[in-house]
Design an enzyme around this catalytic site. Structure first.
Site, PDB file in Angstrom:
ATOM      1  N   GLY A 207      38.834  28.646  45.734  1.00 14.84           N
ATOM      2  CA  GLY A 207      38.024  28.551  44.511  1.00 14.84           C
ATOM      3  C   GLY A 207      38.316  27.289  43.710  1.00 14.84           C
ATOM      4  N   LYS A 225      36.272  11.647  32.619  1.00 18.12           N
ATOM      5  CA  LYS A 225      37.458  11.767  31.755  1.00 18.12           C
ATOM      6  C   LYS A 225      37.984  10.388  31.355  1.00 18.12           C
ATOM      7  CE  LYS A 225      38.396  16.213  33.833  1.00 18.12           C
ATOM      8  NZ  LYS A 225      38.964  16.898  34.983  1.00 18.12           N
TER       9      LYS A 225
END
Ligand SMILES: NC(=O)c1ccc[n+]([C@@H]2O[C@H](COP(=O)([O-])OP(=O)(O)OC[C@H]3O[C@@H](n4cnc5c(N)ncnc54)[C@H](OP(=O)(O)O)[C@@H]3O)[C@@H](O)[C@H]2O)c1
Length: 350
Positions: A207, A225
């Site tokens: 995941g 970012k």
């Protein structure tokens, strides 16, 4: 503080759970009594000007898939812009999916919030990556705050370390591992001697990677970012198109093994100095930046304090929601300071 929450997925639901759990503490410790007056997902909205019952909302979302199904406060098909424009609130929390093509729908949500005098806390990197300088200007013009701690480092206070703890010093460079998925893949390749495709499959199974992993493996997520840090910390007015980006698809096992013989490894490093880039880069295994697995790490190089490295989990629902709570508290404190200042000088401070 009345809050409109747009986007009720992993992050949004974590936020309501944290607010429920921490409510009496935040009131006691900070005199902070937030009320969520509206929540919007793709099915519509739930609105209650007196504050939604969060326990009930969490149940409705789980059982019905949309909070618009709430039989008392739900409005099927009600759109975020209508809610932001018509519901009275002090803050918009924006937690819709990141879109780096045109920033939507988050970009319009944020602009509408500013235009209607609402502060914005966002975890959505898309609008900031594409339009940080313009959004900051718009927030200042409308005398409202824009906060986005959760966009870099999840719950780890990466931005605060630079902005608050190193205030007064001059940060001359930033180097960082800004994406947990790619760091997991590179760590797996290097430590377990498996190739990129196998490591990517493992990341998907756990995941850590999306079905379409390109935002991560092609370096777009860390580049967003880099834009946010360059603007906020180093005052560089740049957007995503100015960041030189290369992902990790071409990093080979051979290259990792060669680096290892030199006591080094290869990491996907975001760098801001004279320019801004995201590139697979060989670094020493003894560099504090050299963290493994899904961890993120950022080193600030400053003129007087030298090098400081902060390490932590870079994502996760509760982690990111804790950053939202931090931003809400920061806005509350800034508003209190502003009130004092207005009493003394009649002025506005950013
Ligand atoms: N998850 C993390 O660890 C993490 C960490 C840092 C930053 N972020 C950022 O935070 C944001 C939210 O992440 P997430 O993991 O919570 O995503 P998510 O689970 O996919 O949730 C997205 C939410 O936005 C809603 N939404 C999508 N399009 C919408 C629209 N047009 N109008 C109204 N609502 C809409 C979805 O509605 P439905 O529920 O009806 O589908 C869902 O509730 C993203 O920008 C992400 O990049 C996430």
């Amino acid at each position: 503080m009345r809050i409109i929450l747009v986007g009720y997925g992993v992050v949004g639901q974590s936020l309501t759970s944290i607010l429920l759990r921490r409510h009496s503490d935040t009131v006691r410790d900070h005199g902070f009594n937030p009320k969520i007056v509206a929540i919007v997902d793709r099915g519509g909205a739930a609105v209650n000007p007196r504050g939604l019952d969060l326990e009930r909302i969490i149940k409705v979302k789980k059982l019905e898939g949309t909070l618009a199904a709430d039989n008392e406060f739900g409005h099927r098909g009600m759109q975020p812009l209508e809610v932001i424009e018509s519901v009275e609130a002090e803050v918009l929390v924006e937690a819709t999916p990141t879109n780096v093509k045109n920033g939507e729908p988050g970009l319009s949500h944020m602009k509408t919030a500013f235009r209607t005098g609402k502060h914005v806390v966002t975890t959505n990197k898309g609008p900031l990556a594409l339009a940080f300088p313009a959004l900051k200007e718009l927030a200042d013009y409308n005398h409202v705050y824009l906060r986005f701690s959760g966009t870099v480092g999840g719950g780890t206070p990466v931005l605060e370390l630079a902005k608050k703890c190193l205030a007064g010093d001059k940060i001359t460079a930033i180097r960082g591992i800004l994406n947990g998925t790619t760091n997991y893949i590179l760590t797996e390749m290097s430590e377990n001697h498996i190739d990129f495709e196998e490591a990517l499959e493992s990341a998907k199974k756990l995941g850590y990677a999306e079905t379409d992993p390109s935002m991560d493996v092609d370096g777009i997520d860390p580049a967003c970012k880099v834009v946010i840090m360059a603007n906020w910390i180093m005052n560089k007015k740049l957007t995503l198109k100015y960041v030189k980006v290369k992902g990790i698809r071409d990093v080979t096992l051979q290259a990792l093994e060669d680096a290892s013989k030199r006591g080094n490894t290869i990491k996907l490093i975001g760098l801001i100095d004279k320019g801004a880039s995201v590139m697979p880069t060989e670094i020493s295994k003894r560099d504090p930046l050299c963290v493994s697995g899904v961890l993120n790490a950022v080193t600030y190089v400053s003129e007087f304090a030298g090098e400081e490295t902060i390490i932590g989990r870079g994502a996760g629902g509760p982690e990111t929601a804790s950053a939202i709570l931090r931003d809400l508290l920061d806005i509350r404190h800034s508003l209190a300071d502003r009130q004092l200042e207005e009493l003394e000088f009649g002025g506005w401070r950013k």
